[in-house]
Design a protein around this motif. Structure first.
Motif, PDB file in Angstrom:
ATOM      1  N   MET A   1       0.876  -1.295  -0.015  1.00  0.00           N
ATOM      2  CA  MET A   1      -0.016  -0.006   0.082  1.00  0.00           C
ATOM      3  C   MET A   1       0.777   1.354   0.042  1.00  0.00           C
ATOM      4  SD  MET A   1      -2.712   1.425   2.703  1.00  0.00           S
ATOM      5  CE  MET A   1      -1.409   1.972   3.786  1.00  0.00           C
ATOM      6  N   LYS A   2       0.421   2.321  -0.831  1.00  0.00           N
ATOM      7  CA  LYS A   2       1.204   3.603  -1.043  1.00  0.00           C
ATOM      8  C   LYS A   2       0.676   4.726  -0.044  1.00  0.00           C
ATOM      9  CE  LYS A   2       1.697   4.031  -5.532  1.00  0.00           C
ATOM     10  NZ  LYS A   2       1.780   4.646  -6.949  1.00  0.00           N
ATOM     11  N   SER A   3       1.489   5.420   0.663  1.00  0.00           N
ATOM     12  CA  SER A   3       0.952   6.451   1.384  1.00  0.00           C
ATOM     13  C   SER A   3       1.508   7.762   0.888  1.00  0.00           C
ATOM     14  CB  SER A   3       1.145   6.054   2.740  1.00  0.00           C
ATOM     15  OG  SER A   3       0.838   7.213   3.666  1.00  0.00           O
ATOM     16  N   TYR A   4       0.693   8.918   0.902  1.00  0.00           N
ATOM     17  CA  TYR A   4       0.898  10.314   0.586  1.00  0.00           C
ATOM     18  C   TYR A   4       0.550  11.391   1.586  1.00  0.00           C
ATOM     19  CZ  TYR A   4       1.923  14.267  -2.298  1.00  0.00           C
ATOM     20  OH  TYR A   4       2.181  15.706  -2.919  1.00  0.00           O
ATOM     21  N   ARG A   5       1.284  12.095   1.786  1.00  0.00           N
ATOM     22  CA  ARG A   5       0.933  13.383   2.683  1.00  0.00           C
ATOM     23  C   ARG A   5       1.370  14.563   2.209  1.00  0.00           C
ATOM     24  NH1 ARG A   5       2.671  16.493   7.151  1.00  0.00           N
ATOM     25  NH2 ARG A   5       1.217  16.515   8.876  1.00  0.00           N
ATOM     26  N   GLU A   6       0.741  15.640   2.261  1.00  0.00           N
ATOM     27  CA  GLU A   6       0.849  16.696   1.933  1.00  0.00           C
ATOM     28  C   GLU A   6      -0.023  17.805   2.757  1.00  0.00           C
ATOM     29  OE1 GLU A   6       0.745  17.544  -2.512  1.00  0.00           O
ATOM     30  OE2 GLU A   6       0.576  19.821  -2.077  1.00  0.00           O
ATOM     31  N   GLU A   7       0.786  19.003   3.100  1.00  0.00           N
ATOM     32  CA  GLU A   7      -0.128  20.058   3.503  1.00  0.00           C
ATOM     33  C   GLU A   7      -0.122  21.242   2.641  1.00  0.00           C
ATOM     34  OE1 GLU A   7       2.393  21.250   7.097  1.00  0.00           O
ATOM     35  OE2 GLU A   7       2.064  19.396   8.054  1.00  0.00           O
ATOM     36  N   LEU A   8      -1.460  21.755   2.808  1.00  0.00           N
ATOM     37  CA  LEU A   8      -1.682  22.901   1.865  1.00  0.00           C
ATOM     38  C   LEU A   8      -1.900  24.131   2.715  1.00  0.00           C
ATOM     39  CD1 LEU A   8      -4.829  21.416   0.005  1.00  0.00           C
ATOM     40  CD2 LEU A   8      -2.425  21.350  -0.633  1.00  0.00           C
ATOM     41  N   TRP A   9      -1.178  25.193   2.608  1.00  0.00           N
ATOM     42  CA  TRP A   9      -1.192  26.222   3.326  1.00  0.00           C
ATOM     43  C   TRP A   9      -2.025  27.562   2.873  1.00  0.00           C
ATOM     44  CZ3 TRP A   9       1.824  27.142   7.767  1.00  0.00           C
ATOM     45  CH2 TRP A   9       2.300  26.121   8.375  1.00  0.00           C
ATOM     46  N   PHE A  10      -2.678  28.233   3.663  1.00  0.00           N
ATOM     47  CA  PHE A  10      -3.513  29.330   3.565  1.00  0.00           C
ATOM     48  C   PHE A  10      -3.307  30.389   4.349  1.00  0.00           C
ATOM     49  CE2 PHE A  10      -5.784  25.554   2.445  1.00  0.00           C
ATOM     50  CZ  PHE A  10      -6.194  25.636   1.186  1.00  0.00           C
ATOM     51  N   ASP A  11      -3.490  31.736   3.890  1.00  0.00           N
ATOM     52  CA  ASP A  11      -3.361  32.970   4.615  1.00  0.00           C
ATOM     53  C   ASP A  11      -4.524  33.989   4.275  1.00  0.00           C
ATOM     54  OD1 ASP A  11      -2.431  34.720   6.207  1.00  0.00           O
ATOM     55  OD2 ASP A  11      -0.349  35.348   5.342  1.00  0.00           O
ATOM     56  N   ILE A  12      -5.592  33.500   4.610  1.00  0.00           N
ATOM     57  CA  ILE A  12      -6.583  34.291   4.229  1.00  0.00           C
ATOM     58  C   ILE A  12      -6.903  35.661   4.944  1.00  0.00           C
ATOM     59  CG2 ILE A  12      -9.186  34.173   4.231  1.00  0.00           C
ATOM     60  CD1 ILE A  12      -8.071  31.649   2.772  1.00  0.00           C
ATOM     61  N   LYS A  13      -6.955  36.608   4.022  1.00  0.00           N
ATOM     62  CA  LYS A  13      -6.808  38.014   4.520  1.00  0.00           C
ATOM     63  C   LYS A  13      -8.320  38.431   5.413  1.00  0.00           C
ATOM     64  CE  LYS A  13      -2.800  38.427   2.516  1.00  0.00           C
ATOM     65  NZ  LYS A  13      -1.631  38.092   3.461  1.00  0.00           N
ATOM     66  N   LYS A  14      -9.071  37.902   5.077  1.00  0.00           N
ATOM     67  CA  LYS A  14     -10.515  38.064   5.816  1.00  0.00           C
ATOM     68  C   LYS A  14     -10.589  37.248   7.069  1.00  0.00           C
ATOM     69  CE  LYS A  14     -13.236  37.645   1.864  1.00  0.00           C
ATOM     70  NZ  LYS A  14     -14.247  37.699   1.205  1.00  0.00           N
ATOM     71  N   ARG A  15     -11.656  37.744   7.912  1.00  0.00           N
ATOM     72  CA  ARG A  15     -11.836  36.868   8.921  1.00  0.00           C
ATOM     73  C   ARG A  15     -12.400  35.477   8.570  1.00  0.00           C
ATOM     74  NH1 ARG A  15     -12.335  37.237  14.438  1.00  0.00           N
ATOM     75  NH2 ARG A  15     -11.922  39.513  14.441  1.00  0.00           N
ATOM     76  N   ARG A  16     -13.318  35.815   7.609  1.00  0.00           N
ATOM     77  CA  ARG A  16     -14.129  34.288   6.954  1.00  0.00           C
ATOM     78  C   ARG A  16     -13.949  34.358   5.526  1.00  0.00           C
ATOM     79  NH1 ARG A  16     -18.047  36.450  10.428  1.00  0.00           N
ATOM     80  NH2 ARG A  16     -19.580  36.516   8.861  1.00  0.00           N
ATOM     81  N   ASP A  17     -13.885  33.014   4.764  1.00  0.00           N
ATOM     82  CA  ASP A  17     -13.922  32.935   3.609  1.00  0.00           C
ATOM     83  C   ASP A  17     -13.890  31.472   3.113  1.00  0.00           C
ATOM     84  OD1 ASP A  17     -13.994  33.648   1.061  1.00  0.00           O
ATOM     85  OD2 ASP A  17     -11.816  34.419   1.080  1.00  0.00           O
ATOM     86  N   TYR A  18     -14.500  31.298   2.039  1.00  0.00           N
ATOM     87  CA  TYR A  18     -14.895  29.947   1.662  1.00  0.00           C
ATOM     88  C   TYR A  18     -14.135  29.636   0.379  1.00  0.00           C
ATOM     89  CZ  TYR A  18     -18.375  30.912   5.329  1.00  0.00           C
ATOM     90  OH  TYR A  18     -18.901  31.128   6.554  1.00  0.00           O
ATOM     91  N   ILE A  19     -13.207  28.882   0.244  1.00  0.00           N
ATOM     92  CA  ILE A  19     -12.561  28.316  -0.967  1.00  0.00           C
ATOM     93  C   ILE A  19     -12.613  27.064  -1.398  1.00  0.00           C
ATOM     94  CG2 ILE A  19     -10.048  28.666  -1.704  1.00  0.00           C
ATOM     95  CD1 ILE A  19      -9.498  30.290   0.572  1.00  0.00           C
ATOM     96  N   ASN A  20     -12.618  26.896  -2.887  1.00  0.00           N
ATOM     97  CA  ASN A  20     -12.867  25.673  -3.267  1.00  0.00           C
ATOM     98  C   ASN A  20     -11.398  25.164  -3.521  1.00  0.00           C
ATOM     99  OD1 ASN A  20     -13.059  23.464  -5.115  1.00  0.00           O
ATOM    100  ND2 ASN A  20     -14.458  24.705  -6.496  1.00  0.00           N
ATOM    101  N   ILE A  21     -11.040  24.175  -2.693  1.00  0.00           N
ATOM    102  CA  ILE A  21      -9.596  23.714  -2.878  1.00  0.00           C
ATOM    103  C   ILE A  21      -9.422  22.297  -3.511  1.00  0.00           C
ATOM    104  CG2 ILE A  21      -9.085  24.718  -0.644  1.00  0.00           C
ATOM    105  CD1 ILE A  21      -9.146  22.023   0.627  1.00  0.00           C
TER     106      ILE A  21
END
Ligand code: ZN
Length: 139
Positions: A1-21
């Motif tokens: 079995m293969k395994s893959y790990r990645e971290e996605l980083w965000f620095d949202i300028k507003k208090r709240r936001d909704y982003i299609n990732i």
């Protein structure tokens, strides 16, 4: 079995936001080389969510209005959590409603979605760097 790990980083300028990732998760899946398995995506912070729903601007505004009705940001002194000196009591509650993360099946090297399903990062206490974990296991 293969395994893959990645971290996605965000620095949202507003208090709240909704982003299609979805494109970022698809890119991680491509890099993993995994064709059959499971893909976990979760917020690594207790004031942000990862959820699946439609990428439709009216719905996103409906979510934000609904969450503000359930747990308004103001008045901040309304929340016992904010007695710690923080002002994000509402963000913890919004995160609980929208969830920590999602699991998507991987079939034939693709995210096995329903027709309108897309993965979103929801920020409830932005203006700082935050992470999302992508973990993919399979063959
Ligand atoms: Zn807090």
């Amino acid at each position: 079995m293969k395994s893959y790990r990645e971290e996605l980083w965000f620095d949202i300028k507003k208090r709240r936001d909704y982003i299609n990732i979805t494109p970022k998760v698809e890119e991680a899946l491509r890099k993993s080389g995994i064709r059959e398995g499971l893909c976990l995506v979760n917020a690594m912070h207790i004031t942000a969510s990862v959820y699946i729903n439609d990428d439709e601007s009216g719905l996103i505004q409906d979510y934000d209005d609904w969450l503000e009705q359930l747990a308004p940001h103001e008045p901040v002194e309304h929340y016992r959590h904010n007695l710690t000196g923080e002002d994000n009591g509402d963000a913890h509650l919004k995160r609980q409603v929208m969830g920590r993360g999602v699991v998507v099946a991987v079939t034939g090297g693709r995210l096995d979605f329903g027709t309108w399903e897309r993965i979103f990062y929801a920020e409830f206490d932005g203006r700082r760097k935050k992470r999302v974990l992508v973990k993919i296991i399979g063959e």
